[in-house]
Write a protein that holds these residues in place. Structure first.
Motif, PDB file in Angstrom:
ATOM      1  N   MET A  18       0.835  -1.187   0.000  1.00  0.00           N
ATOM      2  CA  MET A  18       0.000   0.000   0.000  1.00  0.00           C
ATOM      3  C   MET A  18       0.882   1.254   0.000  1.00  0.00           C
ATOM      4  SD  MET A  18      -2.852   1.445  -0.161  1.00  0.00           S
ATOM      5  CE  MET A  18      -4.052   0.194  -0.001  1.00  0.00           C
ATOM      6  N   LEU A  19       1.943   1.189   0.770  1.00  0.00           N
ATOM      7  CA  LEU A  19       2.846   2.341   0.858  1.00  0.00           C
ATOM      8  C   LEU A  19       3.402   2.715  -0.520  1.00  0.00           C
ATOM      9  CD1 LEU A  19       4.312   4.424   2.582  1.00  0.00           C
ATOM     10  CD2 LEU A  19       6.097   2.730   2.968  1.00  0.00           C
ATOM     11  N   LEU A  20       3.743   1.719  -1.298  1.00  0.00           N
ATOM     12  CA  LEU A  20       4.274   1.986  -2.636  1.00  0.00           C
ATOM     13  C   LEU A  20       3.224   2.670  -3.518  1.00  0.00           C
ATOM     14  CD1 LEU A  20       6.665   1.714  -4.529  1.00  0.00           C
ATOM     15  CD2 LEU A  20       5.886  -0.596  -5.077  1.00  0.00           C
ATOM     16  N   LEU A  21       2.000   2.191  -3.475  1.00  0.00           N
ATOM     17  CA  LEU A  21       0.933   2.817  -4.266  1.00  0.00           C
ATOM     18  C   LEU A  21       0.640   4.233  -3.779  1.00  0.00           C
ATOM     19  CD1 LEU A  21      -1.512  -0.208  -4.665  1.00  0.00           C
ATOM     20  CD2 LEU A  21       0.064   0.717  -6.380  1.00  0.00           C
ATOM     21  N   GLU A  22       0.689   4.450  -2.464  1.00  0.00           N
ATOM     22  CA  GLU A  22       0.475   5.793  -1.926  1.00  0.00           C
ATOM     23  C   GLU A  22       1.592   6.732  -2.362  1.00  0.00           C
ATOM     24  OE1 GLU A  22       0.196   5.208   2.305  1.00  0.00           O
ATOM     25  OE2 GLU A  22      -1.964   4.890   2.225  1.00  0.00           O
TER      26      GLU A  22
END
Length: 105
Positions: free
Chosen positions: A1-5
């Motif tokens: 999720m962090l990468l997409l954010e």
């Protein structure tokens, strides 16, 4: 999720209550839709700097989608994630991250 954010510069869930109507956007759903439709420019709001290296961007989005798979057994290990981000391991096309979810209209 962090990468997409990080890629999209958005939170994982966006709630917009303008005009007294709650609009909820889930980043993983939107990322998947943009990826499937080949519209990563929309996902990034036409961020020209990020779009200049489309191959790397596509890799990052695919890794992000692999990491948010609903089935934990399908998710890659952190070691593999790092190898994918470094380009040591090829990143295959991810499956739909939420195949077990059911939506009723």
């Amino acid at each position: 999720m962090l990468l997409l954010e990080t890629i999209s510069c958005r939170k994982s869930v966006i709630i917009n209550d303008s005009d007294s109507k709650d609009v909820v956007a889930v980043l993983t759903d939107w990322a998947w839709d943009c990826y499937q439709e080949g519209k990563l420019d929309v996902f990034l709001e036409n961020d020209s700097e990020a779009l200049d290296d489309y191959k790397r961007l596509m890799t990052f989005v695919k890794v992000g989608l692999w990491c948010v798979q609903e089935n934990p057994l399908v998710r890659p290990t952190m070691r593999k994630v790092i190898q994918m981000l470094e380009g040591v391991v090829e990143v295959n096309k991810p499956p739909c991250p939420f195949p077990f979810s059911v939506t009723y209209n």
